[in-house]
Scaffold this motif. Structure first.
Motif, mmCIF file in Angstrom:
data_model
loop_
_atom_site.group_PDB
_atom_site.id
_atom_site.type_symbol
_atom_site.label_atom_id
_atom_site.label_comp_id
_atom_site.label_asym_id
_atom_site.label_seq_id
_atom_site.Cartn_x
_atom_site.Cartn_y
_atom_site.Cartn_z
ATOM 1 N N PHE A 1 -13.343 -11.840 -0.469
ATOM 2 C CA PHE A 1 -13.367 -10.522 -0.215
ATOM 3 C C PHE A 1 -12.638 -9.461 -0.903
ATOM 4 N N ALA A 2 -11.910 -10.099 -1.787
ATOM 5 C CA ALA A 2 -11.169 -9.262 -2.938
ATOM 6 C C ALA A 2 -11.810 -8.701 -3.922
ATOM 7 N N PHE A 3 -11.267 -7.684 -4.808
ATOM 8 C CA PHE A 3 -11.780 -7.003 -5.890
ATOM 9 C C PHE A 3 -11.549 -7.765 -7.212
ATOM 10 N N HIS A 4 -10.276 -8.419 -7.234
ATOM 11 C CA HIS A 4 -9.966 -9.053 -8.343
ATOM 12 C C HIS A 4 -9.132 -10.260 -7.947
ATOM 13 N N PRO A 5 -8.513 -11.086 -8.714
ATOM 14 C CA PRO A 5 -7.782 -12.541 -8.513
ATOM 15 C C PRO A 5 -6.307 -12.304 -7.660
ATOM 16 N N HIS A 6 -5.754 -11.166 -7.913
ATOM 17 C CA HIS A 6 -4.379 -10.832 -7.421
ATOM 18 C C HIS A 6 -3.164 -11.671 -8.283
ATOM 19 N N ASN A 7 -3.806 -11.910 -9.330
ATOM 20 C CA ASN A 7 -2.796 -12.965 -10.154
ATOM 21 C C ASN A 7 -3.088 -12.665 -11.518
ATOM 22 N N TYR A 8 -2.185 -12.157 -12.387
ATOM 23 C CA TYR A 8 -2.408 -11.903 -13.790
ATOM 24 C C TYR A 8 -3.074 -13.009 -14.786
ATOM 25 N N PHE A 9 -2.414 -14.153 -14.492
ATOM 26 C CA PHE A 9 -2.851 -15.355 -15.378
ATOM 27 C C PHE A 9 -4.524 -15.766 -14.705
ATOM 28 N N LEU A 10 -4.389 -15.628 -13.320
ATOM 29 C CA LEU A 10 -5.900 -15.840 -13.193
ATOM 30 C C LEU A 10 -7.130 -14.937 -13.471
ATOM 31 N N TYR A 11 -6.511 -13.778 -13.546
ATOM 32 C CA TYR A 11 -7.350 -12.522 -13.901
ATOM 33 C C TYR A 11 -7.832 -12.915 -15.479
ATOM 34 N N VAL A 12 -6.818 -13.283 -16.274
ATOM 35 C CA VAL A 12 -7.248 -13.425 -17.685
ATOM 36 C C VAL A 12 -8.055 -14.388 -17.989
ATOM 37 N N LEU A 13 -7.856 -15.612 -16.998
ATOM 38 C CA LEU A 13 -8.673 -16.871 -17.270
ATOM 39 C C LEU A 13 -10.174 -16.405 -16.643
ATOM 40 N N PHE A 14 -10.235 -15.692 -15.614
ATOM 41 C CA PHE A 14 -11.266 -15.360 -15.177
ATOM 42 C C PHE A 14 -12.295 -14.388 -16.048
ATOM 43 N N ARG A 15 -11.616 -13.732 -16.551
ATOM 44 C CA ARG A 15 -12.371 -12.787 -17.314
ATOM 45 C C ARG A 15 -12.537 -13.215 -19.006
ATOM 46 N N GLY A 16 -11.657 -13.823 -19.399
ATOM 47 C CA GLY A 16 -12.023 -14.355 -21.038
ATOM 48 C C GLY A 16 -11.598 -15.767 -20.988
ATOM 49 N N GLY A 17 -11.421 -16.515 -19.955
ATOM 50 C CA GLY A 17 -11.077 -17.878 -20.203
ATOM 51 C C GLY A 17 -9.858 -18.228 -20.802
ATOM 52 N N VAL A 18 -9.732 -19.588 -21.247
ATOM 53 C CA VAL A 18 -8.649 -20.240 -21.942
ATOM 54 C C VAL A 18 -8.306 -19.520 -23.180
ATOM 55 N N ILE A 19 -9.656 -19.278 -24.020
ATOM 56 C CA ILE A 19 -9.600 -18.484 -25.382
ATOM 57 C C ILE A 19 -8.614 -17.099 -25.302
ATOM 58 N N GLU A 20 -8.926 -16.148 -24.139
ATOM 59 C CA GLU A 20 -8.130 -15.032 -24.096
ATOM 60 C C GLU A 20 -6.703 -15.437 -23.914
ATOM 61 N N LEU A 21 -6.575 -16.167 -22.876
ATOM 62 C CA LEU A 21 -5.074 -16.763 -22.744
ATOM 63 C C LEU A 21 -4.358 -17.057 -23.907
ATOM 64 N N LEU A 22 -5.206 -17.942 -24.648
ATOM 65 C CA LEU A 22 -4.548 -18.446 -26.023
ATOM 66 C C LEU A 22 -4.160 -17.372 -26.884
ATOM 67 N N MET B 1 7.243 -8.690 -16.147
ATOM 68 C CA MET B 1 5.983 -8.292 -15.971
ATOM 69 C C MET B 1 5.131 -9.636 -15.525
ATOM 70 N N PHE B 2 5.459 -10.858 -16.093
ATOM 71 C CA PHE B 2 4.617 -11.827 -15.552
ATOM 72 C C PHE B 2 5.084 -12.261 -14.266
ATOM 73 N N LEU B 3 6.361 -12.077 -13.820
ATOM 74 C CA LEU B 3 6.724 -12.267 -12.403
ATOM 75 C C LEU B 3 6.157 -11.572 -11.627
ATOM 76 N N MET B 4 5.954 -10.331 -11.801
ATOM 77 C CA MET B 4 5.065 -9.484 -10.920
ATOM 78 C C MET B 4 3.516 -9.654 -11.138
ATOM 79 N N GLY B 5 3.132 -10.282 -12.311
ATOM 80 C CA GLY B 5 1.691 -11.056 -12.340
ATOM 81 C C GLY B 5 1.456 -12.149 -11.400
ATOM 82 N N ILE B 6 2.284 -12.632 -10.714
ATOM 83 C CA ILE B 6 2.192 -13.724 -9.879
ATOM 84 C C ILE B 6 1.408 -13.518 -8.908
ATOM 85 N N THR B 7 1.620 -12.420 -8.247
ATOM 86 C CA THR B 7 0.699 -11.753 -6.883
ATOM 87 C C THR B 7 -0.011 -10.771 -7.299
ATOM 88 N N GLU B 8 -0.101 -10.067 -8.462
ATOM 89 C CA GLU B 8 -0.878 -8.885 -8.748
ATOM 90 C C GLU B 8 -1.532 -9.202 -10.188
#
Length: 389
Positions: A304-325, A355-362
């Motif tokens: 029901f959400a518009f995005h993962p509400h987690n920065y790391f999941l957002y990065v992985l969802f968008r660009g995969g492990v390559i973007e995270l790397l 920033m990464f701490l805030m990224g846990i829930t956003e």
């Protein structure tokens, strides 16, 4: 007049970078937003031209930013993603990064001063607007084009302003290295705390509290500041990420923390969103799904959400492990360049943790507009101080 002297004028710098920091309120006014969009494109092209004309030194961090954006564009095309959703981040973050890289070549901190002043003014205006319009200035639409957010102010809805608060505080600390803006920085802290309380943003309050506490430690507590480094920052983030993501059962300590910030143990329904996001990520773990809109995310995940509400999941969802790397390499390159500057290094750690701490829930979707540029400012300061020395 020498072109470098001309470009070092604060009014000229403001003209160059003004387009890349657009308050959310202006995005609601079509005519104003169109002017900003036109300015972003024109001045990005101009900035790239200047950068390649004056470039003398290798800037690996800026190169990694270019690679990051090229990868996101590629994977978006690969998966028939929504490139229009990417244009704002590409233009804003790309423009700021390009001009910071340019002024790194000039060994000038004038761009730091100008951006700090601009952010400061916007934050003050936002607080004034919150007092004048306690119930919000305007309404905005969610990613599905149906959901309505009622309480929006000059810098946006609820958690949006925090993505400006912490970068502004970091820039204030960087300027304090040169004996500037100490009193205004204290005032800025107060404004950011008051604004986060009025916004009822638990994410914002946690982010600013952690940032201010750690900033105090690295400035005044010798024992604690010795343990603040990149390794502890990474370990801390991983532990918090793990604890929060698996927090699906009652726990007295966790319950106390979540109740204190007005949250339930599902983190306002985020547990199910994270589960749906992880399921979709595993379907394309290497390359992700490309840039997406809110409705795209719902279609792919069934959430029901518009995005993962987690920065790391957002990065992985968008660009995969390559973007995270690539992001990890970018952040690592910054820390490597400032490793001989202990105070600068620790401030970068504090910024990263906050920033990464805030990224846990956003997802911190618009964070990239300032997230990457602020890191590049550490490069600029190191270059400037080395040049002066």
């Amino acid at each position: 007049m020498n072109i470098r002297v001309f470009l070092n004028n604060e009014i000229v710098i403001l003209l160059l970078i003004f387009w890349y920091i657009e308050p959310a309120y202006f995005q609601q006014i079509s005519a104003v937003n169109n002017i900003y969009n036109f300015g972003r494109v024109c001045f990005l092209c101009f900035g790239l031209l200047l950068y390649f004309l004056f470039k003398k030194n290798k800037n690996y961090s800026y190169d990694l930013i270019v690679i990051l954006f090229l990868w996101i564009i590629f994977t978006t095309f690969l998966h028939n993603g929504n490139l229009s959703e990417l244009s704002y981040e590409l233009l804003c973050a790309g423009g700021l990064c390009t001009y910071i890289a340019l002024y790194t070549e000039f060994n000038s901190i004038k761009i730091l001063v100008v951006i700090y002043k601009l952010l400061y003014i916007f934050i003050v205006i936002n607080l004034i607007c919150m007092f004048i319009f306690p119930h919000g200035m305007y309404t905005s639409m969610g990613g599905d084009g149906v959901t309505v957010y009622w309480q929006n102010w000059f810098l946006g809805y609820k958690n949006y302003p925090i993505r400006i608060f912490i970068p502004a505080l970091v820039l204030g600390h960087l300027l304090c290295r040169f004996g500037k803006k100490k009193n205004t920085l204290i005032i800025l802290y107060v404004i950011c705390f008051v604004s986060s309380i009025l916004l009822d943003s638990s994410t914002g309050l946690i982010g600013i509290f952690v940032f201010s506490a750690l900033a105090f430690c690295i400035l005044h507590l010798n024992t604690i500041k010795k343990i603040i480094n990149l390794k502890t920052a990474v370990i801390f983030t991983i532990i918090i990420f793990y604890v929060v993501i698996i927090a699906q059962s009652q726990n007295s300590i966790l319950a106390y923390i979540t109740n204190f910030f007005g949250k339930d143990l599902t983190f306002s329904g985020r547990i199910s969103i994270w589960h749906d996001s992880i399921t979709a990520i595993l379907q394309s773990f290497l390359t992700g799904h490309g840039q997406f809109s809110g409705s795209d995310f719902q279609n792919i995940t069934g959430s029901f959400a518009f995005h993962p509400h987690n920065y790391f999941l957002y990065v992985l969802f968008r660009g995969g492990v390559i973007e995270l790397l690539i992001i990890a390499l970018f952040v690592g390159s910054i820390f490597f360049s400032i490793k001989r500057q202990p105070n600068l290094y620790r401030l970068a750690c504090v910024y990263t943790i906050s920033m990464f701490l805030m990224g846990i829930t956003e997802s911190l979707i618009t964070t990239a507009v300032l997230f990457y540029p602020v890191f590049l400012f550490f490069n600029l300061i190191e270059s400037y101080e080395s040049h002066v020395a």
